[in-house]
Design a protein around this motif. Structure first.
Motif, PDB file in Angstrom:
ATOM      1  N   ALA A  33       0.960  -1.184  -0.001  1.00 41.19           N
ATOM      2  CA  ALA A  33       0.110   0.161  -0.071  1.00 41.19           C
ATOM      3  C   ALA A  33       0.949   1.292  -0.051  1.00 41.19           C
ATOM      4  O   ALA A  33       0.699   2.087  -0.907  1.00 41.19           O
ATOM      5  CB  ALA A  33      -1.126   0.030   1.139  1.00 41.19           C
ATOM      6  N   LYS A  34       1.978   1.099   0.870  1.00 36.95           N
ATOM      7  CA  LYS A  34       2.932   2.550   0.941  1.00 36.95           C
ATOM      8  C   LYS A  34       3.673   2.323  -0.527  1.00 36.95           C
ATOM      9  O   LYS A  34       3.640   3.767  -0.899  1.00 36.95           O
ATOM     10  CB  LYS A  34       3.820   2.252   1.923  1.00 36.95           C
ATOM     11  N   ILE A  35       3.870   1.575  -1.054  1.00 36.67           N
ATOM     12  CA  ILE A  35       4.535   1.546  -2.704  1.00 36.67           C
ATOM     13  C   ILE A  35       3.470   2.100  -3.373  1.00 36.67           C
ATOM     14  O   ILE A  35       4.038   3.181  -4.254  1.00 36.67           O
ATOM     15  CB  ILE A  35       4.984   0.185  -2.790  1.00 36.67           C
ATOM     16  N   GLU A  36       2.537   1.593  -3.411  1.00 34.48           N
ATOM     17  CA  GLU A  36       1.319   2.489  -4.334  1.00 34.48           C
ATOM     18  C   GLU A  36       1.011   3.693  -4.142  1.00 34.48           C
ATOM     19  O   GLU A  36       0.905   4.651  -5.096  1.00 34.48           O
ATOM     20  CB  GLU A  36       0.101   1.195  -4.148  1.00 34.48           C
ATOM     21  N   GLN A  37       0.921   4.295  -2.840  1.00 32.68           N
ATOM     22  CA  GLN A  37       0.944   5.387  -2.297  1.00 32.68           C
ATOM     23  C   GLN A  37       1.941   6.195  -2.862  1.00 32.68           C
ATOM     24  O   GLN A  37       1.501   7.587  -3.314  1.00 32.68           O
ATOM     25  CB  GLN A  37       0.687   5.439  -0.841  1.00 32.68           C
ATOM     26  N   GLU A  38       2.991   5.915  -2.953  1.00 27.80           N
ATOM     27  CA  GLU A  38       4.291   6.861  -3.103  1.00 27.80           C
ATOM     28  C   GLU A  38       4.668   6.878  -4.476  1.00 27.80           C
ATOM     29  O   GLU A  38       5.517   7.675  -4.924  1.00 27.80           O
ATOM     30  CB  GLU A  38       5.703   6.273  -2.381  1.00 27.80           C
ATOM     31  N   ARG A  39       4.236   5.898  -5.426  1.00 32.13           N
ATOM     32  CA  ARG A  39       4.452   5.951  -6.748  1.00 32.13           C
ATOM     33  C   ARG A  39       4.075   7.203  -7.550  1.00 32.13           C
ATOM     34  O   ARG A  39       2.987   7.798  -7.033  1.00 32.13           O
ATOM     35  CB  ARG A  39       4.148   4.615  -7.437  1.00 32.13           C
ATOM     36  N   SER A  40       4.597   7.230  -8.478  1.00 33.53           N
ATOM     37  CA  SER A  40       4.458   8.688  -9.382  1.00 33.53           C
ATOM     38  C   SER A  40       3.194   8.388 -10.173  1.00 33.53           C
ATOM     39  O   SER A  40       3.117   7.034 -10.562  1.00 33.53           O
ATOM     40  CB  SER A  40       5.521   8.888 -10.187  1.00 33.53           C
ATOM     41  N   PRO A  41       2.345   9.213 -10.671  1.00 30.38           N
ATOM     42  CA  PRO A  41       1.229   8.721 -11.295  1.00 30.38           C
ATOM     43  C   PRO A  41       1.527   8.791 -12.713  1.00 30.38           C
ATOM     44  O   PRO A  41       0.985   8.059 -13.586  1.00 30.38           O
ATOM     45  CB  PRO A  41       0.421  10.270 -11.415  1.00 30.38           C
ATOM     46  N   ASP A  42       2.962   9.127 -13.044  1.00 38.98           N
ATOM     47  CA  ASP A  42       3.347   8.922 -14.303  1.00 38.98           C
ATOM     48  C   ASP A  42       4.096   7.635 -14.584  1.00 38.98           C
ATOM     49  O   ASP A  42       4.656   7.311 -15.670  1.00 38.98           O
ATOM     50  CB  ASP A  42       4.493  10.001 -14.543  1.00 38.98           C
ATOM     51  N   THR A  43       4.250   6.626 -13.428  1.00 40.32           N
ATOM     52  CA  THR A  43       4.786   5.471 -13.745  1.00 40.32           C
ATOM     53  C   THR A  43       4.279   4.685 -14.663  1.00 40.32           C
ATOM     54  O   THR A  43       2.965   4.504 -14.668  1.00 40.32           O
ATOM     55  CB  THR A  43       4.742   4.792 -12.482  1.00 40.32           C
ATOM     56  N   LYS A  44       5.038   4.127 -15.614  1.00 39.56           N
ATOM     57  CA  LYS A  44       4.547   3.316 -16.551  1.00 39.56           C
ATOM     58  C   LYS A  44       4.290   1.518 -15.887  1.00 39.56           C
ATOM     59  O   LYS A  44       5.329   1.280 -15.295  1.00 39.56           O
ATOM     60  CB  LYS A  44       5.515   2.918 -17.824  1.00 39.56           C
ATOM     61  N   TRP A  45       3.239   1.170 -16.435  1.00 36.54           N
ATOM     62  CA  TRP A  45       3.201  -0.475 -16.000  1.00 36.54           C
ATOM     63  C   TRP A  45       3.090  -1.149 -17.208  1.00 36.54           C
ATOM     64  O   TRP A  45       2.477  -0.990 -18.293  1.00 36.54           O
ATOM     65  CB  TRP A  45       1.590  -0.335 -15.239  1.00 36.54           C
ATOM     66  N   TYR A  46       3.772  -2.253 -17.040  1.00 34.15           N
ATOM     67  CA  TYR A  46       4.009  -3.137 -18.242  1.00 34.15           C
ATOM     68  C   TYR A  46       3.260  -4.476 -17.936  1.00 34.15           C
ATOM     69  O   TYR A  46       3.466  -5.003 -16.649  1.00 34.15           O
ATOM     70  CB  TYR A  46       5.310  -3.443 -18.380  1.00 34.15           C
ATOM     71  N   PRO A  47       2.904  -5.172 -18.762  1.00 34.56           N
ATOM     72  CA  PRO A  47       2.388  -6.642 -18.517  1.00 34.56           C
ATOM     73  C   PRO A  47       3.148  -7.547 -18.155  1.00 34.56           C
ATOM     74  O   PRO A  47       4.461  -7.679 -18.294  1.00 34.56           O
ATOM     75  CB  PRO A  47       1.579  -6.844 -19.805  1.00 34.56           C
TER      76      PRO A  47
END
Length: 75
Positions: A33-47
């Protein structure tokens, strides 16, 4: 034994805690949850690499990121 307050722990402290308490699911939930909370909204997600095409996409993304870093270093 009292559990620590995971919400008040830093990400580094949580990482240390979950490393030492691998079976503590509540701690893992707090850590992710902390990782998700702190990540940048610009983070790219890959499959997830579930097939050859996904693996190829992931490898290409890694190569591009390495190239970007090398280009920044050479400036």
């Amino acid at each position: 034994m009292t559990k620590p307050n995971f919400k008040e722990m830093s990400r580094a402290d949580l990482r240390t805690y979950v490393t030492d308490h691998r079976d503590d699911e509540e701690a893992w939930d707090a850590f992710f949850a902390k990782i998700e909370q702190e990540r940048s909204p610009d983070t790219k997600w890959y499959p997830a690499p579930l097939d050859e095409e996904s693996i190829r996409i992931g490898e290409e993304a890694i190569r591009q990121k390495i190239q970007e870093i090398e280009n920044r270093r050479s400036r």
